[in-house]
Design a protein around this motif. Sequence first.
Motif, PDB file in Angstrom:
ATOM      1  N   TRP A  38       0.832  -1.199   0.000  1.00  0.00           N
ATOM      2  CA  TRP A  38       0.000   0.000   0.000  1.00  0.00           C
ATOM      3  C   TRP A  38       0.869   1.252   0.000  1.00  0.00           C
ATOM      4  CZ3 TRP A  38      -3.771  -1.920   4.303  1.00  0.00           C
ATOM      5  CH2 TRP A  38      -4.777  -2.675   3.725  1.00  0.00           C
ATOM      6  N   ASN A  39       1.951   1.254   0.757  1.00  0.00           N
ATOM      7  CA  ASN A  39       2.853   2.403   0.801  1.00  0.00           C
ATOM      8  C   ASN A  39       3.515   2.618  -0.560  1.00  0.00           C
ATOM      9  OD1 ASN A  39       4.196   4.555   2.031  1.00  0.00           O
ATOM     10  ND2 ASN A  39       5.967   3.269   2.500  1.00  0.00           N
ATOM     11  N   GLU A  40       3.946   1.528  -1.199  1.00  0.00           N
ATOM     12  CA  GLU A  40       4.545   1.652  -2.529  1.00  0.00           C
ATOM     13  C   GLU A  40       3.529   2.177  -3.544  1.00  0.00           C
ATOM     14  OE1 GLU A  40       7.759   1.234  -3.741  1.00  0.00           O
ATOM     15  OE2 GLU A  40       8.128   1.323  -1.583  1.00  0.00           O
ATOM     16  N   GLN A  41       2.299   1.701  -3.476  1.00  0.00           N
ATOM     17  CA  GLN A  41       1.242   2.199  -4.370  1.00  0.00           C
ATOM     18  C   GLN A  41       1.035   3.689  -4.171  1.00  0.00           C
ATOM     19  OE1 GLN A  41      -2.365  -0.004  -3.645  1.00  0.00           O
ATOM     20  NE2 GLN A  41      -2.271  -0.968  -5.642  1.00  0.00           N
ATOM     21  N   ARG A  42       1.023   4.120  -2.915  1.00  0.00           N
ATOM     22  CA  ARG A  42       0.829   5.533  -2.611  1.00  0.00           C
ATOM     23  C   ARG A  42       1.973   6.366  -3.188  1.00  0.00           C
ATOM     24  NH1 ARG A  42       1.374   5.736   2.835  1.00  0.00           N
ATOM     25  NH2 ARG A  42      -0.356   4.281   2.954  1.00  0.00           N
ATOM     26  N   ASN A  43       3.212   5.863  -3.060  1.00  0.00           N
ATOM     27  CA  ASN A  43       4.362   6.589  -3.597  1.00  0.00           C
ATOM     28  C   ASN A  43       4.310   6.678  -5.116  1.00  0.00           C
ATOM     29  OD1 ASN A  43       5.402   7.005  -1.058  1.00  0.00           O
ATOM     30  ND2 ASN A  43       6.785   5.258  -1.135  1.00  0.00           N
ATOM     31  N   VAL A  44       3.957   5.583  -5.774  1.00  0.00           N
ATOM     32  CA  VAL A  44       3.872   5.585  -7.237  1.00  0.00           C
ATOM     33  C   VAL A  44       2.769   6.532  -7.696  1.00  0.00           C
ATOM     34  CG1 VAL A  44       3.265   4.154  -9.225  1.00  0.00           C
ATOM     35  CG2 VAL A  44       4.880   3.299  -7.534  1.00  0.00           C
ATOM     36  N   ARG A  45       1.614   6.468  -7.026  1.00  0.00           N
ATOM     37  CA  ARG A  45       0.502   7.349  -7.387  1.00  0.00           C
ATOM     38  C   ARG A  45       0.898   8.813  -7.201  1.00  0.00           C
ATOM     39  NH1 ARG A  45      -3.371   5.371  -4.055  1.00  0.00           N
ATOM     40  NH2 ARG A  45      -3.521   3.528  -5.359  1.00  0.00           N
ATOM     41  N   ALA A  46       1.597   9.131  -6.117  1.00  0.00           N
ATOM     42  CA  ALA A  46       2.034  10.510  -5.879  1.00  0.00           C
ATOM     43  C   ALA A  46       3.022  10.945  -6.954  1.00  0.00           C
ATOM     44  CB  ALA A  46       2.672  10.628  -4.500  1.00  0.00           C
ATOM     45  N   PHE A  47       3.928  10.059  -7.362  1.00  0.00           N
ATOM     46  CA  PHE A  47       4.892  10.405  -8.409  1.00  0.00           C
ATOM     47  C   PHE A  47       4.180  10.721  -9.720  1.00  0.00           C
ATOM     48  CE2 PHE A  47       7.299   8.908 -12.101  1.00  0.00           C
ATOM     49  CZ  PHE A  47       8.336   9.819 -12.070  1.00  0.00           C
ATOM     50  N   TYR A  48       3.229   9.872 -10.117  1.00  0.00           N
ATOM     51  CA  TYR A  48       2.532  10.110 -11.379  1.00  0.00           C
ATOM     52  C   TYR A  48       1.644  11.346 -11.307  1.00  0.00           C
ATOM     53  CZ  TYR A  48       4.257   5.946 -13.654  1.00  0.00           C
ATOM     54  OH  TYR A  48       5.073   5.019 -14.249  1.00  0.00           O
ATOM     55  N   ASP A  49       1.094  11.656 -10.145  1.00  0.00           N
ATOM     56  CA  ASP A  49       0.334  12.896  -9.986  1.00  0.00           C
ATOM     57  C   ASP A  49       1.248  14.103 -10.163  1.00  0.00           C
ATOM     58  OD1 ASP A  49      -2.038  11.566  -9.584  1.00  0.00           O
ATOM     59  OD2 ASP A  49      -1.968  11.726  -7.383  1.00  0.00           O
ATOM     60  N   MET A  50       2.443  14.049  -9.551  1.00  0.00           N
ATOM     61  CA  MET A  50       3.404  15.142  -9.704  1.00  0.00           C
ATOM     62  C   MET A  50       3.876  15.252 -11.145  1.00  0.00           C
ATOM     63  SD  MET A  50       5.640  14.718  -6.192  1.00  0.00           S
ATOM     64  CE  MET A  50       7.019  15.564  -6.879  1.00  0.00           C
ATOM     65  N   LYS A  53       1.208  16.988 -13.172  1.00  0.00           N
ATOM     66  CA  LYS A  53       1.118  18.412 -12.869  1.00  0.00           C
ATOM     67  C   LYS A  53       2.345  19.183 -13.338  1.00  0.00           C
ATOM     68  CE  LYS A  53      -1.627  17.652  -8.715  1.00  0.00           C
ATOM     69  NZ  LYS A  53      -1.592  17.679  -7.242  1.00  0.00           N
ATOM     70  N   GLY A  54       3.394  18.477 -13.753  1.00  0.00           N
ATOM     71  CA  GLY A  54       4.615  19.139 -14.198  1.00  0.00           C
ATOM     72  C   GLY A  54       5.540  19.523 -13.064  1.00  0.00           C
ATOM     73  N   GLU A  55       5.325  18.974 -11.877  1.00  0.00           N
ATOM     74  CA  GLU A  55       6.171  19.310 -10.732  1.00  0.00           C
ATOM     75  C   GLU A  55       7.473  18.515 -10.722  1.00  0.00           C
ATOM     76  OE1 GLU A  55       3.836  18.710  -7.244  1.00  0.00           O
ATOM     77  OE2 GLU A  55       2.289  20.122  -7.875  1.00  0.00           O
TER      78      GLU A  55
END
Length: 68
Positions: A38-50, A53-55
């Motif tokens: 779950w933690n890895e999924q959260r990290n991957v999802r946050a990376f793709y969101d960033m 957004k172009g961050e």
Amino acid sequence: MAGRIPHPTLKGPSVVKEIVIGMALGLVAGGFWKMYNWNEQRNVRAFYDMLEKGETSVFAEEKDRGPD
């Protein structure tokens, strides 16, 4: 008439107790593995969101290496 044969008393661990301990250890290990995933999924999802957004980018920034 045959004599009595002494039967050894079994002093080993209980089968039911071993099964219960094994199941408990399996559930604990499975819980830790699930939390890790779950933690890895959260990290991957946050990376793709960033990334969306172009961050952040997938390319390393070019650094000035100085005079050649």
